[in-house]
Design a protein around this motif. Structure first.
Motif, PDB file in Angstrom:
ATOM      1  N   ASP A 144      -0.825   0.158  10.603  1.00 35.08           N
ATOM      2  CA  ASP A 144      -1.043   1.574  10.347  1.00 35.08           C
ATOM      3  C   ASP A 144       0.059   2.123   9.437  1.00 35.08           C
ATOM      4  O   ASP A 144       1.128   1.526   9.289  1.00 35.08           O
ATOM      5  CB  ASP A 144      -1.066   2.351  11.669  1.00 35.08           C
ATOM      6  CG  ASP A 144      -2.245   1.946  12.551  1.00 35.08           C
ATOM      7  OD1 ASP A 144      -3.263   1.475  11.992  1.00 35.08           O
ATOM      8  OD2 ASP A 144      -2.137   2.084  13.787  1.00 35.08           O
ATOM      9  N   GLU A 145      -0.208   3.286   8.862  1.00 29.10           N
ATOM     10  CA  GLU A 145       0.755   3.870   7.932  1.00 29.10           C
ATOM     11  C   GLU A 145       2.125   4.045   8.600  1.00 29.10           C
ATOM     12  O   GLU A 145       2.233   4.521   9.727  1.00 29.10           O
ATOM     13  CB  GLU A 145       0.256   5.226   7.429  1.00 29.10           C
ATOM     14  CG  GLU A 145       1.188   5.858   6.405  1.00 29.10           C
ATOM     15  CD  GLU A 145       0.592   7.114   5.787  1.00 29.10           C
ATOM     16  OE1 GLU A 145       1.310   8.134   5.734  1.00 29.10           O
ATOM     17  OE2 GLU A 145      -0.587   7.074   5.356  1.00 29.10           O
ATOM     18  N   GLY A 146       3.162   3.611   7.871  1.00 30.34           N
ATOM     19  CA  GLY A 146       4.519   3.714   8.386  1.00 30.34           C
ATOM     20  C   GLY A 146       4.944   2.552   9.247  1.00 30.34           C
ATOM     21  O   GLY A 146       6.049   2.570   9.802  1.00 30.34           O
ATOM     22  N   ALA A 168       3.304   2.910   2.508  1.00 31.88           N
ATOM     23  CA  ALA A 168       2.555   3.090   3.753  1.00 31.88           C
ATOM     24  C   ALA A 168       2.657   1.842   4.629  1.00 31.88           C
ATOM     25  O   ALA A 168       2.977   1.917   5.816  1.00 31.88           O
ATOM     26  CB  ALA A 168       1.102   3.409   3.457  1.00 31.88           C
ATOM     27  N   THR A 169       2.406   0.670   4.042  1.00 32.72           N
ATOM     28  CA  THR A 169       2.529  -0.606   4.745  1.00 32.72           C
ATOM     29  C   THR A 169       2.512  -1.709   3.706  1.00 32.72           C
ATOM     30  O   THR A 169       2.365  -1.449   2.498  1.00 32.72           O
ATOM     31  CB  THR A 169       1.397  -0.795   5.774  1.00 32.72           C
ATOM     32  OG1 THR A 169       1.660  -1.965   6.559  1.00 32.72           O
ATOM     33  CG2 THR A 169       0.060  -0.929   5.082  1.00 32.72           C
ATOM     34  N   ARG A 173      -2.730   0.609  -4.297  1.00 37.42           N
ATOM     35  CA  ARG A 173      -2.390  -0.716  -3.787  1.00 37.42           C
ATOM     36  C   ARG A 173      -1.814  -1.533  -4.939  1.00 37.42           C
ATOM     37  O   ARG A 173      -2.425  -1.634  -6.009  1.00 37.42           O
ATOM     38  CB  ARG A 173      -3.619  -1.417  -3.218  1.00 37.42           C
ATOM     39  CG  ARG A 173      -3.289  -2.768  -2.572  1.00 37.42           C
ATOM     40  CD  ARG A 173      -4.524  -3.441  -2.037  1.00 37.42           C
ATOM     41  NE  ARG A 173      -5.400  -3.894  -3.118  1.00 37.42           N
ATOM     42  CZ  ARG A 173      -6.480  -4.657  -2.938  1.00 37.42           C
ATOM     43  NH1 ARG A 173      -6.832  -5.010  -1.713  1.00 37.42           N
ATOM     44  NH2 ARG A 173      -7.217  -5.029  -3.970  1.00 37.42           N
ATOM     45  N   LYS A 193       1.392   5.547   0.136  1.00 40.01           N
ATOM     46  CA  LYS A 193       0.826   6.633   0.930  1.00 40.01           C
ATOM     47  C   LYS A 193      -0.210   7.442   0.155  1.00 40.01           C
ATOM     48  O   LYS A 193      -1.023   8.139   0.763  1.00 40.01           O
ATOM     49  CB  LYS A 193       1.945   7.551   1.423  1.00 40.01           C
ATOM     50  CG  LYS A 193       2.846   6.874   2.457  1.00 40.01           C
ATOM     51  CD  LYS A 193       3.941   7.799   2.944  1.00 40.01           C
ATOM     52  CE  LYS A 193       4.812   7.108   4.001  1.00 40.01           C
ATOM     53  NZ  LYS A 193       5.914   7.979   4.473  1.00 40.01           N
ATOM     54  N   ARG A 224      -0.537  -6.233   7.378  1.00 37.41           N
ATOM     55  CA  ARG A 224      -0.792  -4.804   7.232  1.00 37.41           C
ATOM     56  C   ARG A 224      -0.971  -4.142   8.591  1.00 37.41           C
ATOM     57  O   ARG A 224      -1.567  -4.712   9.505  1.00 37.41           O
ATOM     58  CB  ARG A 224      -2.043  -4.605   6.380  1.00 37.41           C
ATOM     59  CG  ARG A 224      -2.396  -3.161   6.095  1.00 37.41           C
ATOM     60  CD  ARG A 224      -3.662  -3.082   5.273  1.00 37.41           C
ATOM     61  NE  ARG A 224      -3.986  -1.699   4.940  1.00 37.41           N
ATOM     62  CZ  ARG A 224      -5.068  -1.332   4.254  1.00 37.41           C
ATOM     63  NH1 ARG A 224      -5.934  -2.276   3.840  1.00 37.41           N
ATOM     64  NH2 ARG A 224      -5.301  -0.069   3.981  1.00 37.41           N
ATOM     65  N   TRP A 235       0.855  -1.186   0.000  1.00 42.71           N
ATOM     66  CA  TRP A 235       0.000   0.000   0.000  1.00 42.71           C
ATOM     67  C   TRP A 235       0.893   1.239   0.000  1.00 42.71           C
ATOM     68  O   TRP A 235       1.837   1.346   0.792  1.00 42.71           O
ATOM     69  CB  TRP A 235      -0.900   0.027   1.237  1.00 42.71           C
ATOM     70  CG  TRP A 235      -2.049  -0.925   1.162  1.00 42.71           C
ATOM     71  CD1 TRP A 235      -3.299  -0.677   0.705  1.00 42.71           C
ATOM     72  CD2 TRP A 235      -2.046  -2.297   1.599  1.00 42.71           C
ATOM     73  NE1 TRP A 235      -4.079  -1.804   0.804  1.00 42.71           N
ATOM     74  CE2 TRP A 235      -3.338  -2.816   1.353  1.00 42.71           C
ATOM     75  CE3 TRP A 235      -1.082  -3.139   2.149  1.00 42.71           C
ATOM     76  CZ2 TRP A 235      -3.695  -4.122   1.648  1.00 42.71           C
ATOM     77  CZ3 TRP A 235      -1.421  -4.440   2.436  1.00 42.71           C
ATOM     78  CH2 TRP A 235      -2.715  -4.921   2.192  1.00 42.71           C
TER      79      TRP A 235
END
Length: 334
Positions: free
Chosen positions: A88-90, A61-62, A30, A26, A86, A24
């Protein structure tokens, strides 16, 4: 209807099996494919719709994968994750049995597929070709072809290499030589191996016309993974020299061989160097050096451009040699 439903399920299962990894970004995109490696701030994703795609790590993002991957945080520390989930972002979750761990993407230095210590059969190699035509006060035609290949089966490893050089200046042959080498490694442990090798060189221009070398000795494989390999071997050798005037000599020597390659910038650039430095035991020469160093830039999965410097030197003996060659050419790899 039943057959159509079964077909859809089969296609879905095939798609899931082929593309088990998801990234994914940012910006909300996807991407699905197969994660090959992360190194040098580039995540390499292999897809069926765009080939091999290098992704900027800062834009990720992940991600998730149901394959086992080696996650390295720092130069030494590494952890085999059974799968990635997966987060959270980062962030990403490393799943290992009952103790999943969430880590920051920024803390990850490398991601790669773990390489088994002993594999049934692997075969890799390169063939490089360089041509140089110069038309001026002195016309020069220069040809250089070389190959190297390795095959691993169980605890045995086969190494073969060869090179052919030919050069004309104003239609006069100034260089004409070739060489081949074969080495067989038997791994005693996961890193230590014993090597036996044979080498033959033929030169139709220089005073040192023929060189034959047989050697054996221990070696150590420091690493061999998705991003490269490095090994050293120390050998006791018997060498036979034959000169253009018909004279011959033979001697025993000790030598150190190295073989190093490292992929950079998301596996788009490869730095490599191989060579051997030796010293005769009876002081017939000060030392001998046969080495090469270069870069390969991958154009496709199999094609590359290469730049290479070669050094061949025999010092302190009859028929001294001191040659340096620089080549730029095209190559194929597998």
């Amino acid at each position: 209807m039943l057959s159509r439903s079964l077909l859809c399920l089969a296609l879905a299962a095939a798609s899931t099996a082929t593309f088990a990894d998801t990234v994914w970004l940012k910006n909300g995109d996807r991407l699905t494919g197969t994660i090959r490696v992360f190194d040098g701030n580039k995540l390499v994703l292999e897809t069926d719709y765009g080939g091999t795609i290098p992704l900027d790590w800062k834009k990720v993002a992940t991600l998730e994968s149901d394959r086992e991957l080696l996650i390295k945080q720092g130069d030494v520390e590494g952890e085999r994750a059974k799968s990635l989930h997966r987060a959270d972002e980062g962030k990403v979750i490393l799943a290992n049995g009952d103790a999943p761990k969430e880590v920051e993407l920024a803390s990850i230095d490398q991601i790669m597929k773990p390489k088994p210590l002993v594999e049934d059969l692997t075969w890799t190699g390169n063939v490089d070709l360089a041509l140089d035509y110069k038309r001026a006060e002195k016309d020069t035609d220069d040809y250089d072809v070389d190959f190297s290949t390795k095959a691993r089966h169980g605890r045995w490893r086969h190494n073969a290499s060869g090179e052919y050089n030919r050069e004309f200046t104003n239609e006069v042959k100034t260089t004409d030589n070739w060489e081949v080498e074969y080495a067989l490694d038997r791994f005693l442990t996961d890193q230590f191996f014993w090597q036996g090798r044979g080498e033959y060189k033929r030169d139709k221009v220089e005073e040192l016309a023929r060189q034959r070398t047989l050697g054996t000795g221990p070696g150590y494989q420091f690493w061999d993974d998705e991003l490269g390999a490095f090994s050293l071997a120390s050998l006791v050798n018997r060498s036979d020299y034959q000169f253009s005037d018909g004279s011959k000599e033979n001697f025993y020597s000790l030598s150190l061989k190295w073989d190093y390659n490292r992929y950079l910038i998301g596996k788009t650039v490869e730095f490599f160097t191989t060579g051997e430095v030796g010293r005769p035991l009876d002081n017939t020469a000060d030392y001998s050096l046969d080495a090469e160093m270069g870069l390969r830039y991958k154009l496709t999965d199999w094609a590359s451009l290469n730049m290479k410097a070669e050094k061949d030197q025999v010092s302190g003996a009859d028929g001294e040699i001191d040659e340096t060659r620089y080549t730029v050419g095209f190559g194929v790899g597998w």
